[in-house]
Design an enzyme around this catalytic site. Structure first.
Site, PDB file in Angstrom:
ATOM      1  N   ARG A  49       0.819  -1.217   0.000  1.00  0.00           N
ATOM      2  CA  ARG A  49       0.000   0.000   0.000  1.00  0.00           C
ATOM      3  C   ARG A  49       0.851   1.264   0.000  1.00  0.00           C
ATOM      4  O   ARG A  49       0.446   2.276  -0.580  1.00  0.00           O
ATOM      5  CB  ARG A  49      -0.943   0.009   1.201  1.00  0.00           C
ATOM      6  N   LYS A  69     -21.763 -15.791  -0.274  1.00  0.00           N
ATOM      7  CA  LYS A  69     -23.143 -15.471   0.115  1.00  0.00           C
ATOM      8  C   LYS A  69     -23.939 -14.656  -0.893  1.00  0.00           C
ATOM      9  O   LYS A  69     -23.457 -13.640  -1.399  1.00  0.00           O
ATOM     10  CB  LYS A  69     -23.116 -14.686   1.421  1.00  0.00           C
ATOM     11  N   GLY A 103     -11.867  -8.516  -1.884  1.00  0.00           N
ATOM     12  CA  GLY A 103     -10.684  -8.965  -1.158  1.00  0.00           C
ATOM     13  C   GLY A 103     -10.209 -10.350  -1.565  1.00  0.00           C
ATOM     14  O   GLY A 103      -9.034 -10.560  -1.880  1.00  0.00           O
ATOM     15  N   GLY A 142     -13.952  -3.541   0.366  1.00  0.00           N
ATOM     16  CA  GLY A 142     -15.286  -3.004   0.626  1.00  0.00           C
ATOM     17  C   GLY A 142     -15.644  -1.878  -0.319  1.00  0.00           C
ATOM     18  O   GLY A 142     -16.780  -1.782  -0.795  1.00  0.00           O
TER      19      GLY A 142
HETATM   20  P1  ADP Z   1     -14.622 -11.383  -2.347  1.00  0.00           P
HETATM   21  O1  ADP Z   1     -13.825 -11.085  -1.099  1.00  0.00           O
HETATM   22  O2  ADP Z   1     -13.763 -11.572  -3.538  1.00  0.00           O
HETATM   23  O3  ADP Z   1     -15.718 -10.383  -2.551  1.00  0.00           O
HETATM   24  P2  ADP Z   1     -16.324 -13.213  -0.913  1.00  0.00           P
HETATM   25  O4  ADP Z   1     -15.787 -12.707   0.384  1.00  0.00           O
HETATM   26  O5  ADP Z   1     -17.721 -12.920  -1.259  1.00  0.00           O
HETATM   27  O6  ADP Z   1     -15.343 -12.800  -2.107  1.00  0.00           O
HETATM   28  O7  ADP Z   1     -16.246 -14.807  -0.926  1.00  0.00           O
HETATM   29  C1  ADP Z   1     -15.035 -15.488  -0.740  1.00  0.00           C
HETATM   30  C2  ADP Z   1     -15.246 -16.744   0.037  1.00  0.00           C
HETATM   31  O8  ADP Z   1     -16.229 -17.564  -0.569  1.00  0.00           O
HETATM   32  C3  ADP Z   1     -13.975 -17.574   0.069  1.00  0.00           C
HETATM   33  O9  ADP Z   1     -13.510 -17.623   1.404  1.00  0.00           O
HETATM   34  C4  ADP Z   1     -14.416 -18.935  -0.443  1.00  0.00           C
HETATM   35  O10 ADP Z   1     -13.857 -19.994   0.271  1.00  0.00           O
HETATM   36  C5  ADP Z   1     -15.902 -18.890  -0.264  1.00  0.00           C
HETATM   37  N1  ADP Z   1     -16.574 -19.854  -1.155  1.00  0.00           N
HETATM   38  C6  ADP Z   1     -16.507 -19.902  -2.490  1.00  0.00           C
HETATM   39  N2  ADP Z   1     -17.173 -20.964  -2.961  1.00  0.00           N
HETATM   40  C7  ADP Z   1     -17.677 -21.613  -1.889  1.00  0.00           C
HETATM   41  C8  ADP Z   1     -18.456 -22.802  -1.713  1.00  0.00           C
HETATM   42  N3  ADP Z   1     -18.837 -23.528  -2.760  1.00  0.00           N
HETATM   43  N4  ADP Z   1     -18.777 -23.158  -0.458  1.00  0.00           N
HETATM   44  C9  ADP Z   1     -18.397 -22.419   0.592  1.00  0.00           C
HETATM   45  N5  ADP Z   1     -17.669 -21.303   0.500  1.00  0.00           N
HETATM   46  C10 ADP Z   1     -17.301 -20.887  -0.722  1.00  0.00           C
HETATM   47 MG    MG Z   2     -14.193 -11.458   0.998  1.00  0.00          MG
END
Ligand code: ADP
Ligand code: MG
Length: 393
Positions: A36, A198, A351, A374
């Site tokens: 950073r 989610k 992230g 975020g």
């Molecule tokens: P980002 O940070 O890129 O926005 P998220 O925080 O929404 O992504 O999601 C990332 C998480 O989703 C990871 O820790 C990953 O392990 C989890 N994940 C992805 N696919 C699955 C799955 N099929 N079952 C459970 N967790 C999952």
């Molecule tokens: Mg995340």
């Protein structure tokens, strides 16, 4: 969205107040990852190249919760910053107060003063106008280059902009240059790939991107809620039953807009959620009762690769599977590789998606890897980022 940027500013003989994101990991008084700080250097060097310009730098560091706390002092950060900048950096005694005012006034052209942690004061996160005014008094102009905190209306990210001519640094300029068109007028075909765990945390992104995209891929843990809505069996996969209706209406909205939705057609499953769980390929949309979906399967991957073939813009947010476990990282890696190989303008935000791109060593093959977890999520949701809004022309 058009921003005032430092290229538009006359910084000659000006004392420039800049907000950066120096919230870096520190262990035993040493910065362990200076990414950073390095990211802010182009803007900082540009300012210091302007004849007569001096610099007051502010950032938060950790969560001191509005109290002075030596554990969250900027001193170790200042040391690393000085080393990387290649010129002396003085760390101020505080954020506000007579002593700091003296230190600011004593600044000579070319000199750099790093304020103490702006979150030592509760007024920072409360966006207190008096506090913002005091910060503003340290500079003739204000530059913001902290995209990662731009979604927060804090005194150092938003409040201060009310009292000074305000400009975006190169980092924020680049974020907006790549992300704003995705919501406004993306080059078409535009493919959005959304995954992660989610529905609840990604539904706003889906609803925002469906307005401008041609194809939307839904993968990761959130895909099973959509598959369940479509009447498929999903076994023990992650599901949010509270979001079945939301998922259903999203699918109809996408259909009404003629947006193609790609959901997984095959899976890599496991009997339980564990790093050492054996990967079991399931070559059908439906998942047997005793299994949970952990990654997209090879047919789904091939569909995504095909959708990317003639794309002109691509945004990716959210891993396709539990990529932290080697056996379930293939889908995410394949998508990262497909983006890297694509001729489209490719943007990765979030992230964990950014962590995945870095893990596979592909970051330099992506047009833009967003620096704000975020903040990039909120941007893609179509929300106004107060720290960016304050810099608009
Ligand atoms: P980002 O940070 O890129 O926005 P998220 O925080 O929404 O992504 O999601 C990332 C998480 O989703 C990871 O820790 C990953 O392990 C989890 N994940 C992805 N696919 C699955 C799955 N099929 N079952 C459970 N967790 C999952
Ligand atoms: Mg995340």
């Amino acid at each position: 969205m058009v921003l005032n940027t430092i290229r538009d500013a006359d910084l000659k003989n000006k004392r420039v107040l800049i907000r950066v994101d120096f919230n870096v990991p520190v262990k035993d008084g040493k910065v362990t990852d200076a990414t950073r700080i390095l990211a802010a250097l182009p803007t900082i060097n540009y300012i210091l190249e302007q004849p007569g310009a001096s610099l007051v730098v502010m950032s938060h560091f950790g969560r001191p919760k509005g109290k002075k706390n030596p554990d969250f002092s900027m001193v170790p950060v200042g040391k690393k910053f000085e080393e990387l900048l290649g010129r002396p950096v003085k760390v101020a005694s505080d954020v506000i107060g007579d002593e700091v005012e003296k230190e600011v006034k004593a600044l000579k052209p070319g000199e750099v003063l790093l304020l103490e942690n702006c979150r030592f004061y509760p007024q920072e996160e409360a966006n207190d106008p008096e506090f913002a005014k005091t910060l503003a008094s340290y500079g003739d102009v204000y530059v913001n280059d902290a995209f990662g905190t731009a979604h927060r209306a804090h005194a150092s990210t938003e409040g201060v902009a009310h009292y000074l001519p305000s400009y975006a640094g190169f980092l924020i300029e680049k974020e907006v240059k790549f992300m704003a068109p995705l919501l406004e007028n993306p080059e078409k075909p535009f493919v959005a790939i959304i995954g992660g765990s989610k529905v609840s945390s990604k539904i706003s992104v889906l609803e925002s991107l469906v307005k401008t995209c041609d194809t939307i891929v839904i993968g990761g843990g959130m895909a099973y809620t959509f598959l369940k809505v479509q009447g498929h069996s999903i076994g023990k996969s992650l599901v949010e039953d509270d979001y079945l209706e939301t998922a259903k209406s999203f699918l109809s909205a996408a259909a009404a807009k003629n947006v193609k939705v790609i959901l997984p057609v095959d899976h890599v499953c496991a009997e339980q959620f564990a790093e050492d769980a054996a990967p079991i390929e399931v070559d059908s949309i439906d998942i047997p009762e005793n299994l949970m979906g952990m990654d997209i399967g090879p047919k789904t991957t091939a569909m995504i690769v095909d959708a990317l073939k003639d794309a002109k813009s691509v945004v990716w947010n959210g891993p396709m599977g539990v990529f932290e476990f080697a056996a379930f990282a293939k889908g995410t890696e394949a998508v990262a590789k497909a983006l890297a190989a694509s001729n489209a303008t490719t943007v990765v935000g979030g992230g964990d998606s950014v962590a995945a791109v870095n893990k596979f060593g592909l970051a330099d093959k992506i047009s833009h890897v967003s620096t704000g977890g975020g903040a990039s999520l909120e941007f893609l949701e179509g929300k106004e980022l107060p720290g960016v809004k304050a810099l608009e022309k």
